[in-house]
Design a protein around this motif. Sequence first.
Motif, PDB file in Angstrom:
ATOM      1  N   LEU A  39       0.830  -1.210   0.000  1.00 43.59           N
ATOM      2  CA  LEU A  39       0.000   0.000   0.000  1.00 43.59           C
ATOM      3  C   LEU A  39       0.861   1.254   0.000  1.00 43.59           C
ATOM      4  N   LYS A  40       1.956   1.212   0.727  1.00 43.96           N
ATOM      5  CA  LYS A  40       2.870   2.355   0.775  1.00 43.96           C
ATOM      6  C   LYS A  40       3.470   2.604  -0.613  1.00 43.96           C
ATOM      7  N   VAL A  41       3.904   1.549  -1.268  1.00 45.82           N
ATOM      8  CA  VAL A  41       4.424   1.678  -2.642  1.00 45.82           C
ATOM      9  C   VAL A  41       3.315   2.176  -3.566  1.00 45.82           C
ATOM     10  N   GLY A  42       2.106   1.666  -3.364  1.00 43.67           N
ATOM     11  CA  GLY A  42       0.964   2.126  -4.154  1.00 43.67           C
ATOM     12  C   GLY A  42       0.729   3.617  -3.986  1.00 43.67           C
ATOM     13  N   ALA A  43       0.846   4.104  -2.762  1.00 41.94           N
ATOM     14  CA  ALA A  43       0.674   5.545  -2.503  1.00 41.94           C
ATOM     15  C   ALA A  43       1.768   6.346  -3.191  1.00 41.94           C
ATOM     16  N   GLU A  44       2.982   5.859  -3.110  1.00 41.18           N
ATOM     17  CA  GLU A  44       4.098   6.553  -3.772  1.00 41.18           C
ATOM     18  C   GLU A  44       3.893   6.583  -5.282  1.00 41.18           C
ATOM     19  N   ASN A  45       3.453   5.459  -5.857  1.00 39.57           N
ATOM     20  CA  ASN A  45       3.192   5.409  -7.299  1.00 39.57           C
ATOM     21  C   ASN A  45       2.054   6.336  -7.691  1.00 39.57           C
ATOM     22  N   ALA A  46       1.000   6.350  -6.888  1.00 40.35           N
ATOM     23  CA  ALA A  46      -0.134   7.232  -7.179  1.00 40.35           C
ATOM     24  C   ALA A  46       0.310   8.693  -7.156  1.00 40.35           C
ATOM     25  N   PHE A  47       1.137   9.052  -6.173  1.00 39.87           N
ATOM     26  CA  PHE A  47       1.626  10.423  -6.092  1.00 39.87           C
ATOM     27  C   PHE A  47       2.463  10.771  -7.323  1.00 39.87           C
TER      28      PHE A  47
END
Length: 181
Positions: A39-47
Amino acid sequence: VELLTNAMGDLVGQGLALNTSFKNLETQAKLTNSNFEDLKVGAENAFKLGVGENLAEATDIIAKFSTKLGTVFTGKELGEFIGKASAVGKILDVDVTEVLTKAEPVIKQFGLTGKESFDLLALAATKGSTAQNDILDSLSEYSQLAKEAGLSAFQFGELLTRGTDAGVFNTDKIADSLKET
């Protein structure tokens, strides 16, 4: 000196906001049996794909929608999908959270994968624009009826976009015609 002090204060504030967002994300991960690091990587990718004004905001959006779409996407996939949904939102001039909220029912109703979900949203954004700009509303509101009528998600999307190509002012009128079948 004052400028430097203000800049440092802003950095500290952003760091605290990000820390709070990550704690919220970790809580959501535990509630949904998701992998926090994903989820953390997902947030970074989304940003990186343009979601949020900062990483903390992107993380908050991931946390919110991990509970709604966490059974459909992994954390990494969710970040990528939210990034793409943000691009759709920009085309339709709506916030990414509105795109996600309206996409959720059709994604779940038809059991769409991440790629299928994005393809449907892209179709809606590029070919389904009306004066009412209501295609996301129609996809969301009428997805169950479309499935009951035997349509796939893409057939339903095509039905709506063909109607707009033919000059129908409001996709709700097209979708409502499914009640007559």
